[in-house]
Design an enzyme around this catalytic site. Structure first.
Site, mmCIF file in Angstrom:
data_model
loop_
_atom_site.group_PDB
_atom_site.id
_atom_site.type_symbol
_atom_site.label_atom_id
_atom_site.label_comp_id
_atom_site.label_asym_id
_atom_site.label_seq_id
_atom_site.Cartn_x
_atom_site.Cartn_y
_atom_site.Cartn_z
ATOM 1 N N ASP A 1 0.831 -1.200 0.000
ATOM 2 C CA ASP A 1 0.000 0.000 0.000
ATOM 3 C C ASP A 1 0.877 1.267 0.000
ATOM 4 O OD1 ASP A 1 -2.365 1.434 0.070
ATOM 5 O OD2 ASP A 1 -3.207 0.237 1.703
ATOM 6 N N ASP B 1 -10.520 3.091 -2.806
ATOM 7 C CA ASP B 1 -11.133 1.874 -2.248
ATOM 8 C C ASP B 1 -12.594 1.684 -2.633
ATOM 9 O OD1 ASP B 1 -8.715 1.740 -1.035
ATOM 10 O OD2 ASP B 1 -9.489 1.611 1.012
#
Ligand code: GLA
Length: 518
Positions: free
Chosen positions: A168, A232
């Protein structure tokens, strides 16, 4: 412009490897994720834990068990990915990354447990730390005060038996291409370095998660195996559609081993079954990684039926006959008008001439018939041409719809309800030696019957009789001689469901019978 950029990238990648094949991208070439990875990830449902129970070793093993008992594993889902909040907030005295108290024995026993079931373990990490602030990151490039732990963590992942790493971006705002390229190289180096100690060491799927900030589709194919193209996804249909709308534009960049990732699936989370089926179909049309995010231990039958429909996942997993050229493997949205969409994906066949067609009623209004013209299908490539005959199969209804001759257009046989899809596969190749439609004769020299999973062929006159079983695309499946007699039996128990043809030869005549194995 797009093709020019692709051309340049291919040239550079080819030059670096000392080989250049104009028709193929070199991708990362680490041998993994040759089709879009299929699996599960903890984030969408379990988040950092305690929302729906603790995130720990027991949960991970239970998820592995559920992958098997639900049939998900056998339907192709292999990765069980542990997302954020598995690691302790502090490194150990040697600077090593350690799992938190929920994993008292670390991650290796989890990997061993999953591997014993034919599954794989994925883990999450971050360049600078996790997005929830629950773990120290790789601290790439000495940023963040923790030293660069990339090589050390890569060694740990390999030693634990990790098969997939998602990295990430939180806390980092740019320079992603160089950062990820270096991390990927270090993951690769760790496998070679660890092999003497860990003979089972294998290349890990490298999943880039920089949320599409620096157009990873433009460079990701030589860096990693998949790259997030969006922020997301969240539970619910609108979020899925938003991610899809962005991701679909990047079809020119997807290739074998290098996938656009519109984020994990939310089928079963905050959407109706109809919407779940549409969401899943769209991901399959986009050749997206299929990483489910619902609680697979407690899913209802309709959710399970969506996720395990292998005729639909076959569209996602299609390798297009091994053609790795960029721009042809991800399906495209060809029509988007008045709340209706039609998507086309070219599929593998002997001539890469099959198609998946997805008709999607995106609106909330009323059921509607949706059409696409032959020319619009042909715009995606393959050999579609007016006059050609195809076998059509309804992939959600699991029904054979008979022949379709390419004419002006293809229209759904019934109105498609709001938020629902109608998905077909068009198979181009006629079975070998088969006259279609089947020969009709009053003096039938043979009868073909299905007795449960046995195909019983009986000639109405003395033999010798012989028969070939071919699949819907004409590939020979079984060849049988009745040894001079007039009866033979094909055991079809090991064959997958679908349409087949039996070519029976007896007394100088050939008769073709079509059978459907369910
Ligand atoms: C980011 C990622 C998500 C998830 C969370 C975990 O938001 O994009 O997929 O991994 O971090 O904190």
């Amino acid at each position: 412009m797009i093709s020019f950029k692709i051309g340049i990238r291919l040239l550079i990648a080819g030059a670096l490897l000392g080989v250049f094949n104009a028709s193929e991208t070199n991708a990362l070439n680490n041998g993994v994720a040759r089709t879009p990875p299929m699996g599960f990830n903890t984030w969408n449902w379990f988040a950092v834990g305690n929302m729906h129970g603790p995130l720990d070793e027991t949960l991970m093993k239970g998820l592995g068990d559920a992958m098997v008992s639900t049939g998900m594993r056998d339907a192709g889902f292999r990765y069980v990915n542990l997302d954020d909040a598995w690691a302790a907030q502090m490194r150990d005295a040697n600077g090593g990354l350690v799992a938190n108290a929920g994993f008292p024995h670390g991650l290796k026993p989890v990997a061993d447990y999953l591997h014993a079931k034919g599954l794989k373990l994925g883990v999450y990490t971050g360049i600078m730390g996790s997005c929830s602030g629950f773990m120290p990151g790789l601290n790439f490039g000495n940023a963040g005060g923790g030293g660069d732990h990339t090589a050390q963590d890569a060694d740990s992942f390999v030693a634990w038996g990790v098969d997939f790493v998602k990295v990430d971006r939180c806390g980092v705002y740019g320079g992603f291409e160089a950062i990820y390229r270096s991390i990927g190289a270090q993951f690769h180096a760790a496998v070679a370095r660890m092999l003497p100690k860990v003979p089972t060491a294998n290349e890990m799927v490298f999943s880039l998660c920089e949320w599409g900030m620096e157009s990873p589709w433009q460079w990701g194919d030589t860096v990693g195996n998949m790259w997030r193209t969006t922020t997301d996804i969240t539970p619910g249909f609108l979020s899925a559609l938003g991610n899809m709308d962005q991701n679909c534009a990047y079809y020119p960049y997807s290739g074998i081993g290098a996938w656009n990732d519109p984020d994990m699936l939310e089928v079963g989370n905050g959407m109706t079954n109809t919407q779940g089926r549409a969401h899943f179909s769209l991901w399959c049309m986009m050749a997206a990684p299929l990483i489910v995010g619902n609680d697979i231990r407690n899913m209802d039958d309709s959710t399970k039926a969506i996720l395990t429909n292998q005729e639909v996942t076959a569209v996602d997993q299609d390798t297009l006959g091994g053609v790795t050229k960029l721009g042809v493997i991800q399906g495209r949205r060809v029509i988007s008008a008045n709340g209706n969409e039609v998507w086309v994906k070219q599929l593998k066949d002997t001539n890469n001439a099959d198609y998946a067609i997805l008709f999607f009623n995106r609106s909330n209004n009323s059921a509607t018939r949706i059409s696409i013209s032959t020319a619009q299908i042909a715009s995606v490539g393959g050999g579609m041409a007016a006059g050609k005959s195809y076998y059509m199969r309804d992939l959600w209804g699991k029904k054979d719809l008979g022949a379709w001759i390419a004419g002006d257009s293809l229209t759904t046989p019934a109105p498609v309800p709001p938020n629902d899809v109608f998905m077909v596969r068009l198979s181009a190749a006629a079975p070998t030696g088969v006259a279609v439609p089947a020969v009709k004769s009053t003096t039938e020299p043979a009868a073909v019957m299905l007795d449960k999973r046995l195909v019983v062929i009986t000639a109405g006159r003395p033999g010798p009789l012989s028969a070939d079983l071919v699949d819907a695309r004409g590939a020979l499946v079984r060849s049988l001689q009745a040894n001079g007699g007039n009866r033979c039996v094909i055991d079809a128990r090991s064959l997958s469901a679908g349409v087949y043809f039996v070519n029976v030869r007896c007394a100088g005549q050939t008769v073709v019978r079509r059978i459907v194995l369910k």
